[in-house]
Motif scaffolding. Sequence first.
Motif, short mmCIF file in Angstrom:
data_model
loop_
_atom_site.label_atom_id
_atom_site.label_comp_id
_atom_site.label_asym_id
_atom_site.label_seq_id
_atom_site.Cartn_x
_atom_site.Cartn_y
_atom_site.Cartn_z
N THR A 35 1.08 -1.15 0.04
CA THR A 35 0.00 0.01 0.06
C THR A 35 0.82 1.49 -0.03
O THR A 35 1.85 1.31 0.75
N THR A 36 0.83 2.23 -1.14
CA THR A 36 1.41 3.29 -0.93
C THR A 36 0.41 4.50 -0.74
O THR A 36 -0.67 4.43 -1.14
N ILE A 37 0.83 5.45 -0.11
CA ILE A 37 0.15 6.43 0.17
C ILE A 37 0.69 7.85 -0.41
O ILE A 37 1.90 8.17 0.10
N ALA A 38 -0.03 8.46 -1.06
CA ALA A 38 0.65 9.84 -1.51
C ALA A 38 0.61 10.85 -0.68
O ALA A 38 0.01 11.01 0.38
N ASP A 39 1.82 11.79 -1.00
CA ASP A 39 1.93 12.83 0.03
C ASP A 39 0.86 13.59 0.09
O ASP A 39 0.50 14.24 1.17
#
Length: 156
Positions: A35-39
């Motif tokens: 899971t990647t979370i954007a800035d």
Amino acid sequence: MSDTAQKPGETPAPAAAKTNVTKRGGGDPAGRGRTTIADGVVEKIAGLAARDVEGVHAMGSGISRTFGAVRDRVPGGAKSVSRGVKAEVGEVQTALDLEIVVEYGVSIADTARAVRENVIVAVERMTGLEVVEVNIAVSDVKLPDEEDEEPESRLQ
């Protein structure tokens, strides 16, 4: 010889059932991807959490608030909840820089502490990221007799 020994001509007794069951996907579902979370996601969460603190009048510097006020008046333009917030997001940690305007008469130290606390709780709860630091810059104080820095609309 034991009682369970096989006699000639007999078929062997079934051994204990082998459990040769393979799990589909191989283990914990949480480990089956990334899971990647954007800035920008972290910035929005932090911006909303900071605005919830009593004593915070606005977010961002005077110039960004002025441009934001113009953008907010444009049809279809949305309010920027991340104004005054900059996030650096890694795989498991994040660091935040916030620029706030406080109301006149509030304790800046107490307001900054409350903002820091609220932002950390919200970001960690919603993203699962560890917040390693929240730097707060107080760029202005809103005086009681000052009007908000929204430009006059040329349209009547």
